[in-house]
Structure formats: structure tokens, C-alpha cells
Design a protein around this motif. Structure first.
Motif, PDB file in Angstrom:
ATOM      1  N   CYS A 159       0.868  -1.167   0.000  1.00 47.24           N
ATOM      2  CA  CYS A 159       0.000   0.000   0.000  1.00 47.24           C
ATOM      3  C   CYS A 159       0.909   1.222   0.000  1.00 47.24           C
ATOM      4  CB  CYS A 159      -0.908  -0.008   1.225  1.00 47.24           C
ATOM      5  SG  CYS A 159      -1.825   1.531   1.428  1.00 47.24           S
ATOM      6  N   CYS A 176       0.073   3.411   3.620  1.00 47.62           N
ATOM      7  CA  CYS A 176       0.499   2.932   4.950  1.00 47.62           C
ATOM      8  C   CYS A 176       1.745   2.055   4.861  1.00 47.62           C
ATOM      9  CB  CYS A 176      -0.635   2.190   5.650  1.00 47.62           C
ATOM     10  SG  CYS A 176      -1.091   0.625   4.872  1.00 47.62           S
ATOM     11  N   CYS A 217      -4.119  -0.366   0.048  1.00 48.02           N
ATOM     12  CA  CYS A 217      -4.924  -1.372   0.743  1.00 48.02           C
ATOM     13  C   CYS A 217      -6.354  -0.841   0.777  1.00 48.02           C
ATOM     14  CB  CYS A 217      -4.371  -1.667   2.134  1.00 48.02           C
ATOM     15  SG  CYS A 217      -4.585  -0.349   3.334  1.00 48.02           S
ATOM     16  N   CYS A 236      -6.912   2.050   3.429  1.00 51.25           N
ATOM     17  CA  CYS A 236      -6.431   3.384   3.048  1.00 51.25           C
ATOM     18  C   CYS A 236      -7.248   3.951   1.895  1.00 51.25           C
ATOM     19  CB  CYS A 236      -4.955   3.331   2.674  1.00 51.25           C
ATOM     20  SG  CYS A 236      -3.864   3.082   4.092  1.00 51.25           S
TER      21      CYS A 236
HETATM   22 ZN   LIG Z   1      -2.825   1.128   3.461  1.00 50.13          ZN
END
Ligand SMILES: [Zn+2]
Length: 180
Positions: free
Chosen positions: A87, A90, A122, A125
Motif C-alpha cells: 500500500c 500505509c 490497501c 487506506c
Molecule cells: Zn494502506
């Protein structure tokens, strides 16, 4: 026993390094074309037009594995590959079914679906960011997305639990495979 259409074959290079994972039908084709030799078999037979053969679990390429220099196709999986299956907000590495792609500048704000505006995210997020730019959402990108110059090494993470036993000797030392 799982259905045979889910069964995959691990392809090794001449030097016994894992290079890709293919459906077993493709492995049979490679075998009939004389491009591979069978290293390990699964414990089950399949009936071809004339003969009964065991499904190959691991095959080895007889010729050198060539990395083709093709322009990188703009696709979901190549976006994930470029971003190392992480991701870009994050930084978490996730499996493919927990990832999605995110328009950095949302389409609602004129963002285009191009390499430089799409990143791996992800689902958490992605939901958190919503229809906002990273700045608007107070989120930071790990790196600026760019068009890759060569096909990124596609890292296939093999689930140790679901990996066929016949593959273990060939993938243990890395735990992950590079595919192109
Ligand atoms: Zn993420």
C-alpha cells in the motif's frame, strides 16, 4: 480433492530457480513442445487424448529463460508489481486480494487512469482517502508513481500453507517467486 483446474505447476529455470507459476495445462503444453522436463509430479493422473500421465508439479525449462523486453502493460497486476505489493499510503505489504488501486488525484477532480496517477493501496487506506487528493486527506505517498521502464519483477508470494508439497524443495530458500 480440489478440482484439477485450480492445480498449478511451478516452472524452474535451467538453473533450478523458480521463474513462474502456470496452470498445469500450460505445463503439459510446454512438455509436449519439448520445452520442459518434469522434475516432480502430483499424485494424480490426467487423461490426454492417448495416454494417462501424472500432472506435473514442478517442471524445468530446457533452454535459457529469456527476459523479454516488452513495454510494460498498464494493468492492475503490474501496478502492484511496480509498488512491490505494498500500500503506497500505509506501506503495508498485502496479498493481492487485499489490495486495490487508487487514483492519486481522484477522477472526480480530473485525475487520469495512467501510471503516474495510479498507486497500489490497501482497501482500508483506499476507503479512508475517498474522493480526495493525498493532501486533502492528510495522507502521504511513499513515492511518486511513475511509468516503469521494464516489466517489474512480479513477486508471487507463495502461501506456505497452501503451497503444494512438491514445490517445497524448490521455493524454500526464498519463500517468494519472481515471475515475469
Ligand atoms: Zn494502506
Amino acid at each position: 480433492m480440489e478440482a484439477t483446474h485450480h492445480v498449478h505447476t511451478l516452472v524452474l529455470s535451467q538453473g533450478y530457480k523458480p521463474v513462474k507459476i502456470v496452470p498445469w495445462q500450460r505445463a503439459i503444453t510446454l512438455l509436449f513442445l519439448g520445452k520442459v522436463e518434469v522434475i516432480e509430479e502430483y499424485d494424480r493422473n490426467i487423461k490426454t487424448t492417448s495416454v494417462l500421465i501424472k500432472i506435473p508439479a514442478v517442471v524445468r525449462l530446457l533452454n535459457a529463460f529469456r527476459r523479454h523486453k516488452k513495454p510494460v502493460k498498464f494493468s492492475r497486476v503490474n501496478i502492484y508489481g511496480r509498488d512491490d505489493y505494498r500500500c503506497q499510503y500505509c506501506g503495508e505489504g498485502r496479498s493481492i486480494n487485499e489490495l486495490t488501486y487508487d487514483h492519486v488525484v481522484p477522477r472526480a477532480q480530473g485525475g487520469k487512469t495512467v501510471w503516474s496517477n495510479i498507486v497500489t493501496a490497501c482497501t482500508d487506506c483506499n476507503a479512508k482517502k475517498g474522493n480526495r487528493t493525498p493532501a486533502q486527506a492528510g495522507m502521504k505517498l511513499l513515492k511518486q508513481p511513475m511509468q516503469p521502464t521494464a516489466t517489474p519483477a512480479l513477486v508471487v508470494t507463495v502461501n506456505q500453507q497452501s503451497m503444494p508439497d512438491a514445490w517445497r524443495d524448490y521455493v524454500y530458500w526464498t519463500g517468494e517467486l519472481e515471475q515475469n
